[in-house]
Design an enzyme around this catalytic site. Structure first.
Site, PDB file in Angstrom:
ATOM      1  N   SER A 178       0.833  -1.211   0.000  1.00  0.00           N
ATOM      2  CA  SER A 178       0.000   0.000   0.000  1.00  0.00           C
ATOM      3  C   SER A 178       0.874   1.270   0.000  1.00  0.00           C
ATOM      4  CB  SER A 178      -0.977  -0.046   1.182  1.00  0.00           C
ATOM      5  OG  SER A 178      -1.950   0.945   1.045  1.00  0.00           O
ATOM      6  N   ASP A 274      -8.308  -3.172  -7.213  1.00  0.00           N
ATOM      7  CA  ASP A 274      -7.747  -3.003  -5.869  1.00  0.00           C
ATOM      8  C   ASP A 274      -8.833  -2.438  -4.941  1.00  0.00           C
ATOM      9  OD1 ASP A 274      -6.540  -1.279  -3.732  1.00  0.00           O
ATOM     10  OD2 ASP A 274      -4.681  -2.126  -4.530  1.00  0.00           O
ATOM     11  N   HIS A 342      -6.322  -6.007  -1.432  1.00  0.00           N
ATOM     12  CA  HIS A 342      -5.350  -4.933  -1.225  1.00  0.00           C
ATOM     13  C   HIS A 342      -4.284  -5.471  -0.281  1.00  0.00           C
ATOM     14  CE1 HIS A 342      -3.964  -0.805  -1.196  1.00  0.00           C
ATOM     15  NE2 HIS A 342      -3.966  -0.771   0.113  1.00  0.00           N
TER      16      HIS A 342
END
Ligand SMILES: *[C@@H]1O[C@H](CO)[C@@H](O)[C@H](O)[C@H]1NC(C)=O
Ligand SMILES: *[C@@H]1O[C@H](CO)[C@@H](O)[C@H](O)[C@H]1NC(C)=O
Length: 394
Positions: A178, A274, A342
């Site tokens: 991330s 995502d 994610h």
């Protein structure tokens, strides 16, 4: 009374042994925290002024000179009030971090569950600057006590690891998930430059390929958000110069505008839909005042056919932006699954078991690419819901 407490005692023992078994089954270990206290002298500190920190599991056997430095994620704070909200949490202060964390996925220390990297020196760097390690503002407002020093933190953590043996690395990977996955893109060449010239150095970005797309109301909300991040953290001088020389710095927070200039081989692991990007780039709450996306933005199974169509269009935008990561670099790799997810490298299941794309798990795809094994290293999956091995988040 005694019988009852004995029973509770047995129950607790059974629970604990189950837990231990479960942990053994996954090969996961707890790793204590290290504070980089010497960093404070150079002003390389978390948002609240505390020292940066990481968790370090030492390499062994043939992995003793191999280093995997993984950057934790956790979004960004883009203005003073959101940074104040973050300042006294584990994402803004090492005084608030857990003192041990469990290493899963690519950080796992057992060969059975992480065959290519289990015996490397494995480091999880704790995210506490709120700006993907790009910030550098000298002034500290005594009222807020906010320190925007991510770029200095990156430098200080790297110097610390070099002195702990990384200066002798033969193999190294900078990875992250991330906001950490974005870090591993933005700082990839910087990482490579710090390591011995003969070392095999590559980067792995997990869920870090954030695209510059308009939201469902047509507004450029992520572009606006990143421009506030870059302004608040004073990031301009710490973004790749090959990009900032061509366009305004805030656009250089987007991988699509920097990847063509990255010299170091890099692997992009990302879900094409995502889940963070759908909830925060495509359909952020502000773009949906009536709340019709409320269920869909957090669980793809709740989406209507019309919403799924918009998500498929977003996937196409994502793939177009990703093409820039591929065009000029045969050394790059990718694993773009058709899942709603994610961060898939630091959880055991997604790293090692499923999803599978083109017969490969993520662990296999990354290992093959890193060691130049088995040919072609770009895997792009079909669109949701075609892949039955997806672990869609709900
Ligand atoms: C600061 O960020 C928060 C959280 O994203 C947002 O709600 C708020 O409106 C922003 N404040 C300003 C002054 O832009
Ligand atoms: C996957 O493996 C099967 C069986 O070994 C093989 O027939 C197939 O061609 C492989 N597919 C890909 C995309 O590599």
């Amino acid at each position: 009374m005694l019988g009852a407490s004995r029973m509770i005692g047995r129950y607790v023992i059974a629970l604990v042994s189950l837990l231990v078994l479960h942990m053994r089954a996954e090969g996961a270990i707890n790793v204590g925290i290290t504070y980089v206290t010497e960093a404070v002298a150079s002003g390389a500190v978390c948002l609240d002024g505390s020292p940066p920190a990481y968790h370090f599991s030492e390499g062994f056997g043939s992995g003793i000179n191999n280093w995997l430095v993984h950057f934790q994620g956790g979004s960004w704070c883009q203005n003073v009030s959101s940074c104040i909200s973050r300042r006294d949490t584990s994402l803004g202060s090492s005084a608030h971090m857990e003192t041990a964390v469990t290493f899963h996925g690519l950080l796992n220390n057992e060969e059975e569950f992480n065959p290519d990297f289990y015996n490397w020196n494995r480091i999880l760097v704790r995210y506490c600057d709120g700006g993907s390690y790009t910030g550098d503002v000298e002034a500290v407002d005594p009222v807020t006590n906010l320190h925007f020093r991510g770029a200095r933190v990156f430098q200080a953590v790297m110097e610390n690891l070099l002195s702990r043996g990384m200066k002798n690395a033969q193999n190294a990977i900078m990875s992250g998930c991330s906001a950490g996955g974005l870090t591993s893109i933005l700082h990839c060449d910087k990482f490579k430059a710090l390591l011995p010239s003969g070392a095999r150095v590559k980067c792995l970005s997990d869920a870090g390929y954030f695209v510059n797309a308009n939201d469902i109301s047509g507004a450029p909300s992520i572009e606006e958000f990143y421009s506030q991040v870059v302004a608040t953290h004073g990031s301009a001088n710490n973004l790749p110069a090959s990009c900032t020389s061509r366009m305004k710095p805030s656009l250089c927070f987007f991988p699509e505008n920097v990847v063509e200039q990255i010299q170091t081989p890099i692997f992009f692991l990302n879900a094409a839909h995502d889940s963070w990007q759908i909830a925060n780039i495509l359909a952020p709450p502000d773009s949906d005042p009536s709340g019709v996306w409320h269920g869909c933005r957090t669980n793809i199974q709740n989406c209507t056919p019309e919403q799924l169509k918009i998500i498929q269009d977003f996937r196409m935008e994502f793939l177009t932006a990703l093409r820039k990561a591929s065009r000029f670099s045969p050394h790059n790799g990718m694993f773009i699954d058709g899942c709603f997810a994610h961060c898939q490298s630091d959880a055991q299941q997604t790293w090692f078991s499923a999803p599978v794309v083109g017969n490969a798990t993520i662990s296999r795809a990354v290992g093959d690419w890193y060691y130049d094994r088995n040919g072609f290293h770009k895997k792009i999956d079909c669109a949701y819901p075609c892949n039955p091995t997806c672990q869609n988040v709900s």
